[in-house]
Design a protein around this motif. Structure first.
Motif, short mmCIF file in Angstrom:
data_model
loop_
_atom_site.label_atom_id
_atom_site.label_comp_id
_atom_site.label_asym_id
_atom_site.label_seq_id
_atom_site.Cartn_x
_atom_site.Cartn_y
_atom_site.Cartn_z
N ALA A 39 -21.74 14.79 -5.05
CA ALA A 39 -20.72 14.68 -6.11
C ALA A 39 -21.00 15.74 -7.18
N GLY A 41 -19.70 16.77 -11.13
CA GLY A 41 -18.90 16.32 -12.28
C GLY A 41 -18.36 17.53 -13.02
N GLY A 43 -20.62 19.97 -13.98
CA GLY A 43 -21.61 21.03 -13.81
C GLY A 43 -22.35 21.32 -15.10
N ARG A 44 -22.49 20.34 -15.98
CA ARG A 44 -23.21 20.56 -17.24
C ARG A 44 -24.71 20.37 -17.07
N SER A 45 -25.15 20.04 -15.88
CA SER A 45 -26.60 20.06 -15.62
C SER A 45 -27.01 21.53 -15.53
N GLY A 103 -25.82 15.76 -25.91
CA GLY A 103 -25.48 16.80 -26.88
C GLY A 103 -24.19 17.54 -26.56
N THR A 108 -18.92 14.03 -17.33
CA THR A 108 -18.23 12.88 -16.76
C THR A 108 -19.10 11.62 -16.89
N GLY A 111 -21.62 11.68 -14.06
CA GLY A 111 -22.77 12.54 -14.36
C GLY A 111 -23.70 11.88 -15.37
N ASN A 115 -27.65 11.02 -14.20
CA ASN A 115 -28.84 11.55 -14.88
C ASN A 115 -29.36 10.59 -15.95
N HIS A 118 -29.52 10.64 -22.23
CA HIS A 118 -29.94 10.05 -23.51
C HIS A 118 -29.26 10.82 -24.64
N MET A 163 -29.58 10.82 -9.56
CA MET A 163 -29.19 12.20 -9.26
C MET A 163 -28.07 12.31 -8.22
N ILE A 169 -20.30 7.26 -7.18
CA ILE A 169 -19.90 6.23 -8.14
C ILE A 169 -18.38 6.40 -8.32
N TYR A 391 -37.39 16.88 -17.06
CA TYR A 391 -36.07 16.25 -16.88
C TYR A 391 -35.32 16.96 -15.75
C1 FAD Z 1 -24.86 21.61 -24.28
C2 FAD Z 1 -25.51 20.53 -23.45
C3 FAD Z 1 -26.20 19.54 -24.10
C4 FAD Z 1 -26.80 18.52 -23.36
N1 FAD Z 1 -27.48 17.54 -24.03
C5 FAD Z 1 -28.05 16.54 -23.35
C6 FAD Z 1 -28.70 15.47 -24.02
O1 FAD Z 1 -28.77 15.44 -25.26
N2 FAD Z 1 -29.22 14.46 -23.28
C7 FAD Z 1 -29.12 14.45 -21.92
O2 FAD Z 1 -29.61 13.49 -21.30
N3 FAD Z 1 -28.51 15.45 -21.24
C8 FAD Z 1 -27.99 16.48 -21.93
N4 FAD Z 1 -27.33 17.47 -21.25
C9 FAD Z 1 -27.26 17.42 -19.79
C10 FAD Z 1 -26.00 16.68 -19.29
O3 FAD Z 1 -25.68 15.60 -20.13
C11 FAD Z 1 -26.28 16.11 -17.88
O4 FAD Z 1 -26.71 17.13 -17.04
C12 FAD Z 1 -25.07 15.39 -17.28
O5 FAD Z 1 -25.52 14.68 -16.18
C13 FAD Z 1 -23.97 16.36 -16.85
O6 FAD Z 1 -22.84 15.61 -16.39
P1 FAD Z 1 -21.73 16.28 -15.47
O7 FAD Z 1 -20.54 15.41 -15.46
O8 FAD Z 1 -21.53 17.70 -15.86
O9 FAD Z 1 -22.41 16.18 -14.04
P2 FAD Z 1 -22.95 17.34 -13.08
O10 FAD Z 1 -23.86 18.21 -13.85
O11 FAD Z 1 -21.83 17.96 -12.36
O12 FAD Z 1 -23.80 16.46 -12.07
C14 FAD Z 1 -24.98 15.82 -12.51
C15 FAD Z 1 -25.43 14.81 -11.47
O13 FAD Z 1 -24.47 13.75 -11.43
C16 FAD Z 1 -24.09 13.50 -10.09
N5 FAD Z 1 -22.73 12.96 -10.15
C17 FAD Z 1 -21.67 13.42 -10.82
N6 FAD Z 1 -20.60 12.63 -10.63
C18 FAD Z 1 -21.01 11.63 -9.80
C19 FAD Z 1 -20.37 10.51 -9.20
N7 FAD Z 1 -19.09 10.22 -9.43
N8 FAD Z 1 -21.10 9.73 -8.40
C20 FAD Z 1 -22.41 9.98 -8.14
N9 FAD Z 1 -23.06 11.02 -8.68
C21 FAD Z 1 -22.36 11.84 -9.50
C22 FAD Z 1 -24.20 14.86 -9.42
O14 FAD Z 1 -24.33 14.73 -8.01
C23 FAD Z 1 -25.47 15.39 -10.05
O15 FAD Z 1 -26.59 14.88 -9.40
C24 FAD Z 1 -26.70 18.51 -21.95
C25 FAD Z 1 -26.00 19.53 -21.30
C26 FAD Z 1 -25.40 20.54 -22.04
C27 FAD Z 1 -24.65 21.62 -21.32
#
Ligand code: FAD
Length: 432
Positions: A39, A41, A43-45, A103, A108, A111, A115, A118, A163, A169, A391
């Protein structure tokens, strides 16, 4: 078959993927494929937890429907591709808000769970998984598991922080918390040493909901920085903040480099120190300051950047953070977005959740190849010796031994993996 280049936030590598949009009507058929999938979301990881090179990416962002909101209880049901930003903008005017957000709000719900993210209020509200009441987990064999902390609780704790490796989900039920409005009473304080930082952090825990700090990596006064804290303010006028700036293209070289970094650090410190004190802030400015510059990650140029985030035990926190800062200073490298924050003493909701009692430090390094990797290896040694952990949401290169020592519930977690799901991170650290 169309292959699409997909980056994660660190922009270290663009990998070719076959991307399949998920929609409720196509599930679970869309998950049946000879290749492994993952999956995706927003891509903010930063690293490779959301990438699956040469495999399938299921675009979960397209599962984006709100389903139900109970204004009496604050329980929100929605699909997992709904954005945190959309929830906040819809709910804050109604007097509700997500209890925990990271932050950035451009992520999503799926996501956030995968992860177990926090925020700045960990000491008060824990992590995202602490506020998830239930979700449906679709496995690639077509079975669906309704998970709650009290029902199928093993699947719940494996998937929170799992992860994306236990299934997709699909629908989520979240407990929101009440808020008086979109405004915060915030305060910025200057500190000159790590000892002072810990005094401020400890002294703020009881009376301030949100705490975070920025630490200067370059100053000769090791450990000086800015401590920000905030509480909700009783004022319900709702204004949504607009994006102010966009980085329109990727410059041919990193604008964050050895010449600009000391300047950026000093400027940031002096500008904010000059404006320190109390003010009323909008929740978007306080919680998601970087969202005001969209695609700021492009500033690091075509080679991208590494984010390094560790959590360290509180008892040795001062010494370990000092060692990390000294190692960075010795290397001649530097970081600008340096976030230092304490975590509360709370049990994490997921087997693989990152937060644990202690202090977390997040640093960004422009990718200079081997030089940067060597520095990160030296930082690993310090974290390993302090019995800290890194992390996964930020990681693109941690060594296996640090992963195993940091996540002692790994063997238990592996029993819940979906065999049809794999990621670059899982292949790198787990082997499949
Ligand atoms: C500017 C910035 C600030 C940030 N600050 C923080 C912070 O303060 N604290 C913190 O904890 N993180 C922080 N992050 C990281 C970010 O919150 C996490 O990486 C988050 O998981 C990204 O969500 P996403 O929707 O982009 O998921 P993605 O990065 O696309 O995916 C993350 C994970 O979620 C899984 N996933 C996504 N959707 C689903 C689904 N429907 N079902 C099952 N698995 C799924 C993916 O397979 C992958 O393993 C920050 C990131 C940025 C860019």
């Amino acid at each position: 078959m169309v292959m699409t280049k997909v980056y994660s936030w660190g922009r270290l590598n663009a990998f070719e993927h076959e991307v399949i949009d998920l929609s409720t009507s196509l599930l679970p058929h869309a998950l049946k494929h000879p290749k492994s999938g993952l999956a995706y979301g927003m891509g903010r990881s930063y690293g490779d937890v959301c990438l699956n090179p040469d495999g399938i990416l299921w675009n979960a962002r397209t599962l984006n429907h709100f389903k139900h909101f109970d204004a009496q209880t604050g329980i929100l049901s929605c699909e997992a591709g709904v954005l945190i930003a959309d929830i906040q903008r819809l709910m804050v005017p109604k007097g509700w808000m997500l209890a925990v957000t990271p932050g950035t709000q451009s992520i999503t719900v799926g996501g956030a769970i995968a992860n177990d993210i926090h925020g700045k209020n960990h000491h008060r509200y824990g992590s995202f998984g602490d506020h998830v009441l239930a979700f449906d987990l679709l496995r690639t064999d077509g079975t669906s598991i309704h998970c709650r902390p009290q029902e199928q609780s093993d699947w719940f704790t494996a998937t929170v922080g799992g992860m994306g490796l236990t299934g997709i989900i699909t629908t989520v039920h979240l407990q929101l918390r009440t808020v008086p409005g979109p405004w915060f009473n915030s305060e910025t304080l200057v500190y000159q040493s790590l000892e002072e930082f810990f005094e401020l952090a400890d002294g703020s825990e009881d009376n301030w909901e949100y705490t975070v700090s920025w630490i200067d990596c370059f100053s000769k006064h090791k450990g000086r920085g800015l401590f920000m804290r905030a509480n909700h303010h009783q004022d319900d006028r709702f204004i949504s903040q607009k994006k102010k700036l966009k980085i329109p293209f990727t410059p041919p070289f990193s604008l964050i480099n050895r010449y600009s970094l000391p300047l950026f650090n000093a400027l940031y410190y002096y500008l904010n120190a000059a404006n320190s004190g109390k003010k009323i802030s909008h929740y978007e400015s306080f919680l998601y300051p970087l969202d005001h510059i969209s695609e700021w990650n492009r500033l690091y140029g075509p080679k991208g950047f590494f984010q390094y985030q560790c959590v360290l035990p509180r008892s040795t926190g001062v010494e370990t953070v000092k060692s990390i800062l000294n190692e960075i200073a010795r290397s001649g490298e530097g970081s600008f977005l340096n976030v230092l924050k304490t975590f509360g003493d709370r049990k994490a909701p997921g087997m693989m959740s990152f937060p644990q009692s202690g202090v977390t430090l997040a640093l960004d390094f422009p990718n200079k190849g081997i030089r940067t990797l060597q520095l990160l290896t030296r930082l690993d040694s310090i974290v390993r010796e302090a019995e800290g952990r890194l992390y996964m949401a930020k990681d693109a290169r941690m060594p296996k031994d640090l992963f195993y020592s940091g996540y002692p519930r790994l063997a238990e977690f592996l029993q819940y993996r979906d065999p049809g799901i794999s990621s670059a991170l899982s292949r790198r650290l787990i082997g499949d």
